[in-house]
Design a protein around this motif. Structure first.
Motif, short mmCIF file in Angstrom:
data_model
loop_
_atom_site.label_atom_id
_atom_site.label_comp_id
_atom_site.label_asym_id
_atom_site.label_seq_id
_atom_site.Cartn_x
_atom_site.Cartn_y
_atom_site.Cartn_z
N LEU A 53 1.33 2.17 11.76
CA LEU A 53 2.01 2.70 10.58
C LEU A 53 1.85 4.21 10.46
O LEU A 53 2.61 4.87 9.75
CB LEU A 53 1.47 2.01 9.32
CG LEU A 53 2.27 2.20 8.03
CD1 LEU A 53 3.68 1.64 8.16
CD2 LEU A 53 1.55 1.54 6.86
N GLU A 54 0.88 4.78 11.15
CA GLU A 54 0.67 6.23 11.11
C GLU A 54 1.67 6.98 12.00
O GLU A 54 1.81 8.19 11.87
CB GLU A 54 -0.74 6.57 11.56
CG GLU A 54 -1.84 6.07 10.63
CD GLU A 54 -3.23 6.42 11.14
OE1 GLU A 54 -3.35 7.41 11.88
OE2 GLU A 54 -4.19 5.70 10.81
N ARG A 190 0.81 -3.75 0.22
CA ARG A 190 0.12 -4.51 1.25
C ARG A 190 -0.48 -3.60 2.31
O ARG A 190 -1.62 -3.79 2.75
CB ARG A 190 1.10 -5.49 1.89
CG ARG A 190 1.32 -6.73 1.06
CD ARG A 190 2.43 -7.61 1.56
NE ARG A 190 2.56 -7.70 3.00
CZ ARG A 190 3.48 -8.45 3.61
NH1 ARG A 190 4.32 -9.18 2.88
NH2 ARG A 190 3.56 -8.49 4.92
N ASN A 191 0.29 -2.58 2.70
CA ASN A 191 -0.21 -1.64 3.71
C ASN A 191 -1.44 -0.90 3.21
O ASN A 191 -2.38 -0.65 3.97
CB ASN A 191 0.87 -0.64 4.08
CG ASN A 191 2.05 -1.26 4.81
OD1 ASN A 191 3.17 -0.78 4.70
ND2 ASN A 191 1.82 -2.32 5.56
N ILE A 322 1.37 6.57 1.58
CA ILE A 322 2.43 5.91 2.34
C ILE A 322 3.76 6.43 1.83
O ILE A 322 4.11 6.23 0.66
CB ILE A 322 2.33 4.38 2.23
CG1 ILE A 322 0.96 3.92 2.75
CG2 ILE A 322 3.46 3.71 3.02
CD1 ILE A 322 0.69 2.46 2.57
N GLU A 323 4.45 7.12 2.70
CA GLU A 323 5.68 7.81 2.30
C GLU A 323 6.90 7.18 2.95
O GLU A 323 6.84 6.64 4.06
CB GLU A 323 5.61 9.29 2.72
CG GLU A 323 4.58 10.11 1.94
CD GLU A 323 4.98 10.31 0.50
OE1 GLU A 323 6.14 10.71 0.25
OE2 GLU A 323 4.15 10.08 -0.38
N PRO A 355 12.17 3.96 6.02
CA PRO A 355 11.03 3.98 6.95
C PRO A 355 9.73 4.35 6.23
O PRO A 355 9.73 5.25 5.40
CB PRO A 355 11.42 5.08 7.93
CG PRO A 355 12.21 6.04 7.09
CD PRO A 355 12.97 5.19 6.10
N ARG A 356 8.68 3.63 6.51
CA ARG A 356 7.39 3.92 5.91
C ARG A 356 6.48 4.57 6.95
O ARG A 356 6.51 4.22 8.12
CB ARG A 356 6.71 2.65 5.39
CG ARG A 356 7.51 1.88 4.41
CD ARG A 356 6.74 0.74 3.79
NE ARG A 356 5.97 -0.08 4.71
CZ ARG A 356 6.48 -0.96 5.55
NH1 ARG A 356 7.79 -1.11 5.64
NH2 ARG A 356 5.69 -1.69 6.32
N ARG A 357 5.66 5.51 6.47
CA ARG A 357 4.67 6.11 7.35
C ARG A 357 3.38 6.34 6.58
O ARG A 357 3.41 6.88 5.46
CB ARG A 357 5.19 7.43 7.93
CG ARG A 357 4.25 7.99 9.01
CD ARG A 357 4.84 9.17 9.74
NE ARG A 357 3.95 9.57 10.84
CZ ARG A 357 4.17 10.61 11.64
NH1 ARG A 357 5.25 11.35 11.48
NH2 ARG A 357 3.31 10.90 12.60
#
Length: 409
Positions: A53-54, A190-191, A322-323, A355-357
């Motif tokens: 996720l990073e 959750r992340n 988380i963006e 999109p999540r990062r």
């Protein structure tokens, strides 16, 4: 090897989410009608998920978003009212600017209606769009459709298309929106839990959850967070405090300080929205806990909060934000709006899952230099509306909102 039992029920929304949150707060597990998938996940495997996720999220392809819109040229000249749910929130204004720039590039005529997030200003925007001959209204960010049911109905009665981003699916259905897009706040929650559990090596921890109930996506996100916490760390404990948007920059610091005094062993704060970070840091400083407590989740703050994470006490405290790319989301908004204007079926909300990062102290400096989400998506979305590709400085400006998404210090 330590193993963490993973049980992933369907994320609940609306009334079901509130019921789940209530049951969990009482110490009872929520009942889930859908058959959940269950498997054992080792801590190293959980770590791989967190690390993945990073990284830079990939563009899923033009076909994922419904393919090229062959009649996009028909939209030229259409007036679009772009309404940030709350123009005082940086992410909302940036998303509105990104959508407006893309509409303009495609030959439409957008107007950004600045609001303070109040129902009155949102109502005014809708009424102005009707009286001034707009073709569509795009509500974005910190927006609840159920607050504007009469205005939305009136707009649609006059032939306007109404699209909303960031409300709940239940609210969007009740308001009969022509198209919906949604933040993935339940997934973000959750992340955030996954990162916190991994950082604590699967050992129980005490946490404080900051919820903003007036923001429609917050209660379902809290329910998702609690479900994930109970699944991955059944012995973890938590306290929930409520902090509405109007308190983030005033009394939240005092509320966090009080919560920390009541929970002297807490090591985690789940700040559902990064805008809460100012108050969180003030509260931590007030009880001298900046070395022992870290924040996780932190969604939607924007560049200023990434800079806070990159230096000083924020670099010590903020374990993760988380963006979602505000430009990418803004472009998705334009595609959904264009589809309904052309008489195409609106894409299902499930298509917009990122999109999540995950931004950490290790990658935040790089993200601040580049904008964090690459440039590929820009030309892919442009192609969908029949626009030629950008390159060089023009492409970088489009992807970073003319540099607004890169660091200033």
């Amino acid at each position: 090897m330590t193993r963490v039992k993973v049980l992933r029920p369907k994320i609940l929304t609306g009334v079901a989410a509130l019921a789940a949150a209530t049951m969990l707060a009482m110490g009872l597990a929520p009942m889930v009608s859908a058959s959940p998938r269950s498997h054992d996940l080792t801590l190293p495997a959980l770590g791989k998920q967190v690390k993945a996720l990073e990284t830079l999220p990939p563009f899923k392809g033009i076909s994922y978003y419904g393919g090229v819109l062959k009649n996009a040229a028909k939209l030229k000249g259409d007036k679009i009212m772009v309404v940030p749910g709350d123009s005082e929130l940086q992410a909302c204004t940036e998303m509105g600017k990104a959508a407006s720039a893309f509409f303009t590039a495609a030959g439409l005529k957008p107007t950004i209606f600045s609001t303070k997030g109040t129902v009155t200003t949102l109502e005014t925007a809708a009424k102005d769009a009707v009286s001034e001959g707009y073709k569509a209204i795009l509500f974005e960010c910190d927006f609840s459709a159920t607050e504007l049911v009469p205005e939305i109905a009136t707009a649609e009665h006059h032939g306007l298309k109404v699209v909303g981003w960031g409300s709940t699916l239940k609210a969007d259905k009740e308001a009969h929106l022509d198209g919906s897009l949604n933040t993935t706040l339940g997934l973000v929650a959750r992340n955030g839990v996954e990162q916190a559990v991994y950082k604590h090596a699967g050992k129980p921890f005490q946490s404080i959850i900051i919820e903003s109930k007036a923001v429609g996506t917050s209660p379902p996100a809290t329910a998702a967070l609690l479900t994930e916490l109970k699944t991955l760390c059944p012995k973890c404990t938590y306290t929930i405090i409520t902090a509405e948007v109007t308190t983030w920059f005033s009394t939240l610091g005092t509320a966090v300080k009080s919560a920390l005094l009541r929970a002297p062993k807490a090591t985690v704060i789940f700040d559902e929205f990064t805008g809460e970070l100012t108050g969180v840091l003030a509260g931590l400083k007030g009880v001298h806990r900046t070395q022992t407590v870290k924040t996780y989740m932190g969604y939607g703050g924007g560049t200023a909060y990434l800079e806070d994470q990159s230096k000083g006490v924020g670099h010590t405290v903020v374990a993760g934000q988380i963006e979602e790319s505000v430009v990418w989301c803004g472009y998705e908004d334009v595609i959904q709006t264009a589809r309904v204007l052309l008489g195409e079926s609106a894409l299902p909300v499930a298509r917009f899952t990122g999109p999540r990062r995950l931004l950490t102290p290790q990658n935040v400096a790089t993200v601040l230099k580049t904008g964090g989400f690459g440039t590929t998506f820009v030309n892919q979305f442009r192609k969908m509306l029949g626009l030629g590709p950008l390159s060089g400085a023009a492409l970088t400006k489009a992807a970073t909102l003319t540099g607004a998404l890169t660091g200033k210090s």
